[in-house]
Design a protein around this motif. Sequence first.
Motif, PDB file in Angstrom:
ATOM      1  N   LEU A   1      -0.818  10.634  -7.824  1.00  0.00           N
ATOM      2  CA  LEU A   1      -1.624  10.554  -6.594  1.00  0.00           C
ATOM      3  C   LEU A   1      -3.097  10.278  -6.901  1.00  0.00           C
ATOM      4  CD1 LEU A   1      -1.922  10.633  -3.544  1.00  0.00           C
ATOM      5  CD2 LEU A   1      -2.126  13.129  -3.709  1.00  0.00           C
ATOM      6  N   PRO A   2      -3.717  10.991  -7.844  1.00  0.00           N
ATOM      7  CA  PRO A   2      -5.117  10.657  -8.145  1.00  0.00           C
ATOM      8  C   PRO A   2      -5.308   9.202  -8.593  1.00  0.00           C
ATOM      9  CG  PRO A   2      -4.568  12.781  -9.082  1.00  0.00           C
ATOM     10  CD  PRO A   2      -3.301  12.200  -8.554  1.00  0.00           C
ATOM     11  N   PHE A   3      -4.377   8.673  -9.371  1.00  0.00           N
ATOM     12  CA  PHE A   3      -4.490   7.268  -9.784  1.00  0.00           C
ATOM     13  C   PHE A   3      -4.360   6.328  -8.594  1.00  0.00           C
ATOM     14  CE2 PHE A   3      -3.033   8.378 -14.301  1.00  0.00           C
ATOM     15  CZ  PHE A   3      -4.328   8.364 -14.777  1.00  0.00           C
ATOM     16  N   ARG A   4      -3.462   6.641  -7.680  1.00  0.00           N
ATOM     17  CA  ARG A   4      -3.302   5.809  -6.478  1.00  0.00           C
ATOM     18  C   ARG A   4      -4.554   5.860  -5.615  1.00  0.00           C
ATOM     19  NH1 ARG A   4       1.830   7.255  -3.336  1.00  0.00           N
ATOM     20  NH2 ARG A   4       1.181   5.451  -2.147  1.00  0.00           N
ATOM     21  N   VAL A   5      -5.127   7.037  -5.468  1.00  0.00           N
ATOM     22  CA  VAL A   5      -6.351   7.181  -4.678  1.00  0.00           C
ATOM     23  C   VAL A   5      -7.478   6.377  -5.318  1.00  0.00           C
ATOM     24  CG1 VAL A   5      -8.127   8.811  -3.914  1.00  0.00           C
ATOM     25  CG2 VAL A   5      -5.701   9.408  -3.699  1.00  0.00           C
ATOM     26  N   GLU A   6      -7.615   6.479  -6.635  1.00  0.00           N
ATOM     27  CA  GLU A   6      -8.656   5.717  -7.323  1.00  0.00           C
ATOM     28  C   GLU A   6      -8.488   4.218  -7.086  1.00  0.00           C
ATOM     29  OE1 GLU A   6     -10.570   5.016 -11.723  1.00  0.00           O
ATOM     30  OE2 GLU A   6      -8.466   5.586 -11.569  1.00  0.00           O
TER      31      GLU A   6
ATOM     32  N   ARG B   1     -11.237  -5.086   5.357  1.00  0.00           N
ATOM     33  CA  ARG B   1     -11.444  -3.691   4.968  1.00  0.00           C
ATOM     34  C   ARG B   1     -10.387  -2.755   5.553  1.00  0.00           C
ATOM     35  NH1 ARG B   1     -16.345  -0.762   7.282  1.00  0.00           N
ATOM     36  NH2 ARG B   1     -14.796   0.376   8.428  1.00  0.00           N
ATOM     37  N   TYR B   2      -9.810  -3.140   6.677  1.00  0.00           N
ATOM     38  CA  TYR B   2      -8.824  -2.267   7.320  1.00  0.00           C
ATOM     39  C   TYR B   2      -7.588  -2.047   6.431  1.00  0.00           C
ATOM     40  CZ  TYR B   2      -5.917  -6.318   8.442  1.00  0.00           C
ATOM     41  OH  TYR B   2      -5.121  -7.424   8.352  1.00  0.00           O
ATOM     42  N   VAL B   3      -7.294  -2.979   5.531  1.00  0.00           N
ATOM     43  CA  VAL B   3      -6.088  -2.845   4.697  1.00  0.00           C
ATOM     44  C   VAL B   3      -6.209  -1.659   3.743  1.00  0.00           C
ATOM     45  CG1 VAL B   3      -4.587  -3.981   3.013  1.00  0.00           C
ATOM     46  CG2 VAL B   3      -5.527  -5.289   4.944  1.00  0.00           C
ATOM     47  N   PRO B   4      -7.213  -1.617   2.856  1.00  0.00           N
ATOM     48  CA  PRO B   4      -7.311  -0.426   1.997  1.00  0.00           C
ATOM     49  C   PRO B   4      -7.669   0.833   2.785  1.00  0.00           C
ATOM     50  CG  PRO B   4      -9.169  -1.898   1.615  1.00  0.00           C
ATOM     51  CD  PRO B   4      -8.215  -2.623   2.507  1.00  0.00           C
ATOM     52  N   ASP B   5      -8.355   0.666   3.914  1.00  0.00           N
ATOM     53  CA  ASP B   5      -8.672   1.820   4.751  1.00  0.00           C
ATOM     54  C   ASP B   5      -7.386   2.489   5.234  1.00  0.00           C
ATOM     55  OD1 ASP B   5     -10.399   3.594   6.191  1.00  0.00           O
ATOM     56  OD2 ASP B   5     -10.029   2.420   8.003  1.00  0.00           O
ATOM     57  N   GLN B   6      -6.457   1.691   5.728  1.00  0.00           N
ATOM     58  CA  GLN B   6      -5.182   2.247   6.192  1.00  0.00           C
ATOM     59  C   GLN B   6      -4.348   2.785   5.029  1.00  0.00           C
ATOM     60  OE1 GLN B   6      -3.294  -0.697   8.655  1.00  0.00           O
ATOM     61  NE2 GLN B   6      -4.827  -0.493  10.265  1.00  0.00           N
ATOM     62  N   ALA B   7      -4.422   2.124   3.876  1.00  0.00           N
ATOM     63  CA  ALA B   7      -3.687   2.603   2.716  1.00  0.00           C
ATOM     64  C   ALA B   7      -4.201   3.974   2.281  1.00  0.00           C
ATOM     65  CB  ALA B   7      -3.778   1.607   1.575  1.00  0.00           C
ATOM     66  N   LEU B   8      -5.515   4.149   2.300  1.00  0.00           N
ATOM     67  CA  LEU B   8      -6.081   5.464   1.956  1.00  0.00           C
ATOM     68  C   LEU B   8      -5.631   6.537   2.941  1.00  0.00           C
ATOM     69  CD1 LEU B   8      -9.719   4.642   0.829  1.00  0.00           C
ATOM     70  CD2 LEU B   8      -8.019   5.916  -0.473  1.00  0.00           C
ATOM     71  N   GLN B   9      -5.636   6.184   4.217  1.00  0.00           N
ATOM     72  CA  GLN B   9      -5.199   7.144   5.232  1.00  0.00           C
ATOM     73  C   GLN B   9      -3.732   7.511   5.039  1.00  0.00           C
ATOM     74  OE1 GLN B   9      -6.341   6.202   9.293  1.00  0.00           O
ATOM     75  NE2 GLN B   9      -8.118   5.074   8.520  1.00  0.00           N
ATOM     76  N   ALA B  10      -2.932   6.558   4.616  1.00  0.00           N
ATOM     77  CA  ALA B  10      -1.504   6.822   4.406  1.00  0.00           C
ATOM     78  C   ALA B  10      -1.270   7.783   3.236  1.00  0.00           C
ATOM     79  CB  ALA B  10      -0.760   5.513   4.158  1.00  0.00           C
ATOM     80  N   LEU B  11      -2.195   7.798   2.284  1.00  0.00           N
ATOM     81  CA  LEU B  11      -2.057   8.716   1.154  1.00  0.00           C
ATOM     82  C   LEU B  11      -2.331  10.157   1.557  1.00  0.00           C
ATOM     83  CD1 LEU B  11      -3.790   6.696  -1.703  1.00  0.00           C
ATOM     84  CD2 LEU B  11      -1.338   7.120  -1.397  1.00  0.00           C
ATOM     85  N   PHE B  12      -3.039  10.351   2.664  1.00  0.00           N
ATOM     86  CA  PHE B  12      -3.381  11.677   3.147  1.00  0.00           C
ATOM     87  C   PHE B  12      -2.994  11.840   4.604  1.00  0.00           C
ATOM     88  CE2 PHE B  12      -6.427  10.596  -0.209  1.00  0.00           C
ATOM     89  CZ  PHE B  12      -6.164  11.649  -1.089  1.00  0.00           C
ATOM     90  N   PRO B  13      -1.693  11.896   4.888  1.00  0.00           N
ATOM     91  CA  PRO B  13      -1.269  12.008   6.285  1.00  0.00           C
ATOM     92  C   PRO B  13      -1.750  13.300   6.917  1.00  0.00           C
ATOM     93  CG  PRO B  13       0.588  12.318   4.812  1.00  0.00           C
ATOM     94  CD  PRO B  13      -0.598  11.943   3.958  1.00  0.00           C
ATOM     95  N   LYS B  14      -2.080  13.209   8.197  1.00  0.00           N
ATOM     96  CA  LYS B  14      -2.526  14.397   8.946  1.00  0.00           C
ATOM     97  C   LYS B  14      -1.305  15.205   9.349  1.00  0.00           C
ATOM     98  CE  LYS B  14      -6.583  12.092  10.725  1.00  0.00           C
ATOM     99  NZ  LYS B  14      -7.252  11.559  11.888  1.00  0.00           N
ATOM    100  N   GLY B  15      -1.489  16.514   9.342  1.00  0.00           N
ATOM    101  CA  GLY B  15      -0.428  17.376   9.837  1.00  0.00           C
ATOM    102  C   GLY B  15       0.379  17.940   8.800  1.00  0.00           C
TER     103      GLY B  15
END
Length: 66
Positions: A30-35, A52-66
């Motif tokens: 996970l840390p490598f993916r986030v980096e 920019r929305y592409v990596p933005d959404q990818a980052l959000q997907a790594l940390f789902p809410k809830g």
Amino acid sequence: TDAQEHFLSAYRQRLAEADASRLLDERLLLPFRVEQECREFLYAVRHLPRWRYVPDQALQALFPKG
């Protein structure tokens, strides 16, 4: 997700066959993916702002809410 799981499964299997399973510390995945996503986000901001929305959404997907 399926491709990642297939890759990791094959990677684990090859490591086990080589008696080298100790070389994979899955806590670091996970840390490598986030980096990597952060690098892609910065690249998009600097060079491809409309994308920019592409990596933005990818980052959000790594940390789902809830």
